[in-house]
Design a protein around this motif. Structure first.
Motif, PDB file in Angstrom:
ATOM      1  N   TYR A  67      48.718  43.072 104.438  1.00 41.28           N
ATOM      2  CA  TYR A  67      47.800  42.142 103.788  1.00 41.28           C
ATOM      3  C   TYR A  67      46.408  42.266 104.393  1.00 41.28           C
ATOM      4  O   TYR A  67      46.267  42.572 105.570  1.00 41.28           O
ATOM      5  N   CYS A  68      45.395  41.945 103.575  1.00 38.69           N
ATOM      6  CA  CYS A  68      44.088  41.679 104.152  1.00 38.69           C
ATOM      7  C   CYS A  68      44.075  40.198 104.507  1.00 38.69           C
ATOM      8  O   CYS A  68      44.328  39.345 103.660  1.00 38.69           O
ATOM      9  N   ASP A 126      38.643  39.854  95.051  1.00 35.18           N
ATOM     10  CA  ASP A 126      40.025  40.325  94.999  1.00 35.18           C
ATOM     11  C   ASP A 126      40.697  40.388  96.369  1.00 35.18           C
ATOM     12  O   ASP A 126      41.594  41.198  96.599  1.00 35.18           O
ATOM     13  N   HIS A 127      40.253  39.508  97.263  1.00 31.95           N
ATOM     14  CA  HIS A 127      40.881  39.411  98.590  1.00 31.95           C
ATOM     15  C   HIS A 127      42.401  39.366  98.491  1.00 31.95           C
ATOM     16  O   HIS A 127      43.111  40.046  99.231  1.00 31.95           O
ATOM     17  N   SER A 128      42.899  38.583  97.525  1.00 30.15           N
ATOM     18  CA  SER A 128      44.356  38.428  97.417  1.00 30.15           C
ATOM     19  C   SER A 128      45.032  39.659  96.824  1.00 30.15           C
ATOM     20  O   SER A 128      46.255  39.729  96.779  1.00 30.15           O
ATOM     21  N   GLN A 129      44.233  40.624  96.357  1.00 30.31           N
ATOM     22  CA  GLN A 129      44.824  41.851  95.810  1.00 30.31           C
ATOM     23  C   GLN A 129      44.700  43.016  96.785  1.00 30.31           C
ATOM     24  O   GLN A 129      45.067  44.136  96.475  1.00 30.31           O
ATOM     25  N   MET A 130      44.134  42.754  97.952  1.00 27.59           N
ATOM     26  CA  MET A 130      43.918  43.841  98.910  1.00 27.59           C
ATOM     27  C   MET A 130      45.198  44.029  99.712  1.00 27.59           C
ATOM     28  O   MET A 130      45.287  43.711 100.892  1.00 27.59           O
ATOM     29  N   LEU A 131      46.201  44.551  99.013  1.00 29.06           N
ATOM     30  CA  LEU A 131      47.544  44.635  99.568  1.00 29.06           C
ATOM     31  C   LEU A 131      47.931  46.091  99.756  1.00 29.06           C
ATOM     32  O   LEU A 131      47.385  46.979  99.122  1.00 29.06           O
ATOM     33  N   ARG A 187      40.345  34.542  89.822  1.00 22.37           N
ATOM     34  CA  ARG A 187      40.241  34.637  91.282  1.00 22.37           C
ATOM     35  C   ARG A 187      38.890  34.136  91.764  1.00 22.37           C
ATOM     36  O   ARG A 187      38.782  33.460  92.780  1.00 22.37           O
ATOM     37  N   PRO A 234      49.027  34.966 103.948  1.00 22.53           N
ATOM     38  CA  PRO A 234      47.626  34.814 104.348  1.00 22.53           C
ATOM     39  C   PRO A 234      46.958  33.669 103.601  1.00 22.53           C
ATOM     40  O   PRO A 234      47.353  33.313 102.487  1.00 22.53           O
ATOM     41  N   ARG A 245      43.607  31.700 101.784  1.00 19.94           N
ATOM     42  CA  ARG A 245      42.537  32.038 100.840  1.00 19.94           C
ATOM     43  C   ARG A 245      42.970  33.104  99.835  1.00 19.94           C
ATOM     44  O   ARG A 245      42.181  33.952  99.451  1.00 19.94           O
ATOM     45  N   TYR A 246      44.267  33.066  99.425  1.00 20.43           N
ATOM     46  CA  TYR A 246      44.787  33.985  98.422  1.00 20.43           C
ATOM     47  C   TYR A 246      44.883  33.254  97.083  1.00 20.43           C
ATOM     48  O   TYR A 246      45.597  32.255  96.974  1.00 20.43           O
ATOM     49  N   ALA A 247      44.197  33.764  96.075  1.00 22.32           N
ATOM     50  CA  ALA A 247      44.265  33.175  94.744  1.00 22.32           C
ATOM     51  C   ALA A 247      45.613  33.445  94.106  1.00 22.32           C
ATOM     52  O   ALA A 247      46.074  32.704  93.241  1.00 22.32           O
ATOM     53  N   GLU A 248      46.246  34.559  94.501  1.00 21.89           N
ATOM     54  CA  GLU A 248      47.574  34.909  94.014  1.00 21.89           C
ATOM     55  C   GLU A 248      48.384  35.326  95.229  1.00 21.89           C
ATOM     56  O   GLU A 248      47.814  35.743  96.230  1.00 21.89           O
TER      57      GLU A 248
END
Lengths: 317, 578
Positions: A179-180, A187-192, B88, B470, B472-475
């Motif tokens: 994870y980031c 797209d922080h939550s997509q930086m996988l 997001r 983690p 601050r994750y929108a998804e």
């Protein structure tokens, strides 16, 4: 929803076991303290509720300043002990072992790129063998990111303009999420990504089938020549105006402003993209910035090449 | 107004406390509410600390529900892994809005600017603050700055998170960062002005006989908080100015490409923002000390230690900022030092928990709504503090920092503890402020609902944080869904619990029973004046001859029915109000 209710993350690294032991130790201590406080509060609340028949009157000797000093000191030493216990178990983990496999990580919005010493590159993935310490040398092309693999209990921020390091030694083959962990924008939550841990033999087979025109240092050598670095750095004779780079890595150098600096990855990185920042003593500050000519992955290759140069060999190869 | 009520009763259960119910909407007695004019200008131009406290209370209540609405939307969005409601970008702007508003426009000013402003002069026997006009100025500065930021947050949106980390905030974010930072910068001056005013007031305006070690612990808490405010806030202002300078003018401060250092900002920011946690929790500790003593009818256990502990927290709190940066790439030896200091700062907090507990020993304890909140505070603060020890341990922090574990930890401290204390204090001093009693049954119900709603919301976050979710994750990955569903469900319960007081307080303002001057039989000068207090607080400046919390003789806990209320026997004797 899948896979029911996970309670505890996988341990896939020797240090994750240590971290979990510390966690459970502190958890046990915390539960004990909470139980102590809650049971005292409940007992007092019931026993000394208004109008209850419990004895009040003269306060016993124990309700005194000495008692207070006693529990203050006890708490202090308890916390001191916990600090010592936690810290002593982490001291060994600061530095990666010398024989570690060095893998470069470049983070950018919103993607992970990894470079193996063999020259193999991956995106949003990192393959690693079990039983071998792996040292990650990381930098970012834009904002701050954080490389987080819960299965290794390992997290390290990845910064622009410098290299940060961390390391792991996986002991359980499997695929673990990456994870980031530092907020980095839309797209922080997509930086996988995923870390694929393989047995050494499997890792060897995997490496062998990857397209790899050249190893990382070799790719750096190609860049070195195409950017024309050698026209100054390889020049010999009285009028050479740039330092020779062979064997420079790990040395101390004098800077023109009188400071001394250790030549590490961050120093070399800055010397290439911000040459005015740490001008080396004895040479004219004529080198232009190569920030626009080379990206972070190229810098990783170039620095790997510079590190591979033997002393007094110049840049000729 | 009778001063000889039965000791320790709840307002609603106290026969003597029942005043005549006035006709609905009938004017209250002469008090600061009416005296001094009833026009809008008489409020907007007031220099009465009590009216300024009301102005602050209205402002921060608005911000609390705005920030709370954002929190509710966030939790609804996170019911499913792909998010229910927002893009997001919108989600990122929403958690920024929640954080900025809750930290700077609610939590930092909450207790000091409302209860502190109202009570500080009353508690030390003064007629107003040392600088009444500066007090009003600080409210205008607060509202002005906060409105700038709220416009930025609502109109364009800001997507940096409340922490404004560069280079994202200075170079990469395309949102209204500058305006938001200007607003927070301005609000900082409000904190500084309030801090200076409190310190000057405590130094200069204590009534005769009100020695330093006769000050109620709430006043000490305001003093320690003010010190932190005036020393830490300028550093925040500086770091925000640097953000603005780099963003607007390209000054190379944090941009590594041109020789700047992004970590410099984190050092500056946390040098303010860690002490800011103590700005939020020290006032809460002051409130809890007042409530626990009156509810247990006991002197506070170890008064001097309680004072030293607060000062120690304020001082050592300045030296622990690095524990926010264990994974930032700082030297492991620096991390060790910050880890050690973070363990040290936990000691005085632990001492305070033990002392509140010991204060209950041999008391005559009653469980009115303020005490329910105080007991909730004790539990939640202890959990928040102990998980803080885990985070002070470098290897554990490396794993759980920037996960939901940290989110849960700081909500236990800042919401579980601080907001519980704020609600406790609001109920405790409500009769004094408004002259009306609140409905006790509803208040206790709300306190219990808040406690359980809070735990349902945030306890699952500890578990999913340790699993690696983690922040601050929108998804989010599907394996975390069950914990998110629990957390979101809890948040709905919590939202109801926070809305309840809004309704029953409004009811109480109009229909509540009239409160006597001292419905709790509390010691403390604020209870010697009528409820609500007159404009000038004291007809005659009182002369203080007693230590605080003299609910019983030294070394002798109160037996039931014996002289444990003011004005008789060994209770405190103070100049009565006329």
């Amino acid at each position: 929803m899948r896979g029911g209710l996970p309670i505890f993350p996988v341990e896939a690294d020797a240090r994750s076991v240590v971290t979990d032991h510390l966690f459970f130790g502190l958890l046990g201590l915390s539960v004990a303290i909470i139980l102590l406080v809650v049971s005292l509060v409940v007992v007092f609340s019931v026993r000394y509720r208004r109008g209850s028949s419990a004895k009040r009157g003269e306060l016993p000797e124990i309700v005194s300043k000495e008692f207070e000093i006693g529990w203050t000191v006890a708490t202090f030493f308890l916390f001191l002990f916990v600090f010592w216990w936690v810290s002593s178990s982490q001291l060994s983990g600061f530095k990666a072992p010398a024989n570690a496999l060095e893998i470069h990580v470049v983070a950018k919005q919103w993607m992970w790129k990894t470079q193996h010493p063999s020259g193999v590159r991956e995106i949003n993935a990192l393959h690693a063998p079990t039983g071998v310490p792996v040292r990650l040398v990381m930098t970012s092309q834009d904002v701050i990111h954080s490389f987080y693999v819960p299965a290794f209990r390992m997290k390290q921020d990845v910064l622009p303009g410098r290299y940060t390091e961390t390391w792991f030694k996986a002991n359980r083959p499997g695929t673990y999420p990456l994870y980031c962990a530092e907020y980095c924008g839309t797209d922080h939550s997509q930086m996988l990504g995923e870390v694929v841990v393989m047995r050494p033999a499997d890792y060897g087979r995997w490496t062998a089938v990857q397209p790899q025109p050249n190893d990382l240092a070799g790719q750096g050598g190609v860049l070195y020549r195409s950017l024309g670095c050698g026209s100054c750095h390889d020049a010999a004779g009285p009028n050479h105006n740039a330092p020779s780079l062979g064997g420079l890595y790990g040395q101390q150098v004098m800077l023109s402003d009188g400071r001394r600096a250790l030549v590490d990855e961050t120093f070399l990185h800055q010397a290439i993209v911000q040459p005015d920042r740490n001008a080396v003593a004895g040479y004219p500050a004529t080198m232009p910035s190569y920030a626009k000519a080379i990206d972070e992955e190229g810098l990783n290759a170039l620095i790997a090449y510079l590190k591979s140069l033997p002393a007094h060999a110049g840049g000729r190869s | 107004m009778s001063l000889t009520t039965t000791p320790g009763e709840f307002p609603t259960a106290d026969p003597d406390a029942k005043g005549a119910r006035p006709a609905d909407g009938a004017p209250m007695q002469q008090s600061f509410w009416t005296d001094g004019g009833q026009t809008v200008w008489s409020w907007l131009g007031t220099v009465d600390h009590k009216r300024i406290a009301i102005l602050y209370a209205i402002s921060i209540t608005a911000f609390f529900f705005l920030g709370g609405a954002a929190a509710a939307l966030i939790r609804i969005h996170l019911f499913t892994p792909h998010g229910l409601l927002f893009s997001r970008d919108t989600y990122n702007k929403l958690f920024t809005l929640h954080g900025v508003i809750m930290v700077w426009f609610f939590l930092v000013p909450s207790i000091p600017s409302t209860l502190g402003n109202f009570l500080l002069p009353l508690m030390i026997g003064a007629r107003d603050m040392a600088f009444p006009k500066i007090n009003l100025l600080s409210w205008y500065v607060f509202v002005g700055g906060a409105l700038l930021t709220v416009i930025a947050l609502l109109a364009g949106g800001v997507d940096t998170g409340w922490t404004f980390y560069p280079p994202f905030s200075t170079i990469y974010s395309n949102s209204a960062v500058t305006l938001a930072a200007v607003g927070v910068f301005v609000v900082g001056f409000s904190s500084i002005l309030t801090g200076i005013n409190f310190i000057a007031t405590i130094h200069l305006l204590r009534a005769p006989g009100m020695k330093w070690f006769r000050l109620p612990l709430f006043v000490w808490a305001m003093y320690a908080t003010s010190m932190v405010m005036i020393l830490a806030t300028p550093v925040l202002s500086t770091s925000l100015l640097l953000i603005i300078a780099e963003r607007l003018f390209g000054m190379p401060i944090f941009d590594a490409r041109i020789g700047g250092d992004p970590l410099l900002f984190q050092h500056l920011f946390w040098f303010y923002s860690h002490p800011a946690v103590y700005i939020m929790i020290l006032p809460a500790m002051g409130v809890i000390s007042e409530i626990v003593t009156v509810a247990a009818r006991r002197k506070v256990f170890g008064y001097a230690f309680m004072v030293y502990a607060m000062i120690a927290i304020a001082v050592v709190g300045f030296m622990v900022w690095g524990h926010h940066m264990f994974v930032s790439g700082m030297s492991p030896y620096a991390a060790l030092v910050f880890s050690f200091l973070s363990f040290v700062v936990a000691v005085p907090s632990a001492i305070k928990v033990f002392n509140w507990t010991a204060t209950l020993y041999r008391g005559q304890i009653t469980f009115a709504a303020p005490m329910m909140y105080a007991l909730g505070f004790l539990g939640l603060f202890t959990i928040g503090g102990l998980t803080g020890l885990m985070l002070a341990s470098v290897p554990i922090d490396v794993h759980v920092t920037d996960t939901y574990f940290v989110v849960a930890h700081f909500h236990y401290i800042m919401v579980g503890a601080s907001v519980s204390a704020f609600f406790g204090g609001l109920h405790y001093w409500w009769p004094k402020i408004t002259g009306r009693l609140y409905p006790e049954g509803w208040a206790r119900f709300a306190a219990i609902l808040m406690f359980f709603g809070f735990n349902f919301t945030f306890f699952p976050q500890f578990i999913m944080g340790y699993l690696g979710m983690p922040r601050r994750y929108a998804e989010y990955p599907a394996e975390f869904q069950l914990y998110h569903v629990m957390s979101s469900t809890g948040a709905m319960v919590l939202a109801v619990a926070y809305l309840l007081p809004l309704f029953y307080f409004a009811y109480s303002l109009r229909f509540g029973e009239v409160a006597p001057a001292n419905p709790w039989n509390a010691t403390g000068l604020e209870w010697t004046v009528p409820s609500p207090p007159p404009k000038h607080n004291f007809d005659q400046i009182p002369h203080v001859e007693n230590d605080p919390y003299e609910y019983h003789a030294q070394g002798h806990a109160p037996e039931h029915g014996k002289s444990i209320h003011r004005g008789q026997g060994d209770g405190p004797v103070r100049t009565p109000p006329t």
